[in-house]
Design a protein around this motif. Structure first.
Motif, PDB file in Angstrom:
ATOM      1  N   SER A  55     -29.822  -2.956 -46.204  1.00  0.00           N
ATOM      2  CA  SER A  55     -28.723  -2.810 -47.166  1.00  0.00           C
ATOM      3  C   SER A  55     -28.624  -1.368 -47.629  1.00  0.00           C
ATOM      4  O   SER A  55     -29.497  -0.542 -47.389  1.00  0.00           O
ATOM      5  N   ASP A  56     -27.537  -1.067 -48.348  1.00  0.00           N
ATOM      6  CA  ASP A  56     -27.294   0.292 -48.836  1.00  0.00           C
ATOM      7  C   ASP A  56     -27.819   0.509 -50.245  1.00  0.00           C
ATOM      8  O   ASP A  56     -27.772   1.631 -50.749  1.00  0.00           O
ATOM      9  N   ASP A  57     -28.348  -0.517 -50.873  1.00  0.00           N
ATOM     10  CA  ASP A  57     -28.773  -0.415 -52.273  1.00  0.00           C
ATOM     11  C   ASP A  57     -30.176   0.190 -52.343  1.00  0.00           C
ATOM     12  O   ASP A  57     -31.180  -0.479 -52.106  1.00  0.00           O
ATOM     13  N   GLU A  58     -30.248   1.484 -52.669  1.00  0.00           N
ATOM     14  CA  GLU A  58     -31.513   2.205 -52.739  1.00  0.00           C
ATOM     15  C   GLU A  58     -32.386   1.730 -53.904  1.00  0.00           C
ATOM     16  O   GLU A  58     -33.605   1.629 -53.770  1.00  0.00           O
ATOM     17  N   LEU A  59     -31.779   1.433 -55.052  1.00  0.00           N
ATOM     18  CA  LEU A  59     -32.546   0.996 -56.226  1.00  0.00           C
ATOM     19  C   LEU A  59     -33.199  -0.360 -55.987  1.00  0.00           C
ATOM     20  O   LEU A  59     -34.350  -0.576 -56.378  1.00  0.00           O
ATOM     21  N   LEU A  60     -32.462  -1.256 -55.364  1.00  0.00           N
ATOM     22  CA  LEU A  60     -33.007  -2.581 -55.038  1.00  0.00           C
ATOM     23  C   LEU A  60     -34.196  -2.436 -54.082  1.00  0.00           C
ATOM     24  O   LEU A  60     -35.247  -3.047 -54.285  1.00  0.00           O
ATOM     25  N   LEU A  61     -34.010  -1.594 -53.069  1.00  0.00           N
ATOM     26  CA  LEU A  61     -35.080  -1.359 -52.101  1.00  0.00           C
ATOM     27  C   LEU A  61     -36.307  -0.785 -52.790  1.00  0.00           C
ATOM     28  O   LEU A  61     -37.433  -1.232 -52.563  1.00  0.00           O
ATOM     29  N   LYS A  62     -36.110   0.196 -53.652  1.00  0.00           N
ATOM     30  CA  LYS A  62     -37.217   0.838 -54.366  1.00  0.00           C
ATOM     31  C   LYS A  62     -37.951  -0.167 -55.265  1.00  0.00           C
ATOM     32  O   LYS A  62     -39.178  -0.218 -55.298  1.00  0.00           O
TER      33      LYS A  62
END
Length: 189
Positions: free
Chosen positions: A107-114
């Motif tokens: 996905s493109d969601d960096e905050l979710l990934l972090k």
């Protein structure tokens, strides 16, 4: 002692007083020798019984020492693997987290990934602190049935992968030196 009395009685029955003293001395000497032999025989029997009892005691003592060592080792092993069931119950959750990490990375969601990476690392570090280790097997390694479970065989994509691990389907884990879940792998044929 009985033999000495017997010889004395027989010497008293002798009515000829001419050579009484040498006969009495001879009888007394024989009786003393027999008595001494009996004492030595009893002494030898006692020494033999003592030796048997000492041997029995030493064997029993050695057996007890072995028992103490064995129970101490079993106790240490028990403490090492006491939380094995809990860790085994957590392994599917860890697998789900690994799969979720792969999907979230797409996905493109960096905050979710972090955020999910932080939670994933915290879970892994907690399990590692309790003694859980990942079995280090990867594609290209030689297959060893003692450390991995083959779930299927496929034609090897290249000749150098024949008899080797082609893919790791499920990670394996060990607790201390004991493997609590074998990695599930695919081997090249």
């Amino acid at each position: 002692m009985k033999i000495k009395n017997f010889f004395k009685n027989t010497s008293q029955m002798n009515t000829d007083n001419t050579d009484k003293e040498p006969v009495e001395n001879a009888v007394e000497n024989v009786a003393n020798e027999i008595e001494t032999a009996e004492e030595l025989s009893v002494e030898a029997q006692l020494e033999e019984e003592l030796a048997k009892e000492k041997d029995k005691f030493l064997r029993l003592f050695a057996e007890f020492e072995n028992f103490k060592k064995r129970t101490a080792k079993e106790r240490i092993d028990l403490f090492k693997t006491a939380n094995q069931e809990v860790l085994q119950a957590m392994l599917p959750v860890l697998d789900d987290f690994d799969r979720a990490m792969v999907q979230i990375a797409k996905s493109d969601d960096e905050l979710l990934l972090k955020g999910v990476e932080l939670i994933h690392e915290k879970l892994k570090s907690t399990l590692v602190s309790k003694g859980l280790e990942q079995v280090d097997i990867k594609a290209g390694d030689n297959f060893d049935a003692d450390f991995a479970e083959a779930i299927t065989q496929i034609p090897a994509p290249t000749d150098d992968l024949k008899g080797k691990i082609v893919d790791v389907v499920e990670k394996g884990y060990k607790l201390g030196d004991k493997i609590i879940r074998f990695p599930k792998v695919v081997i090249g044929q």
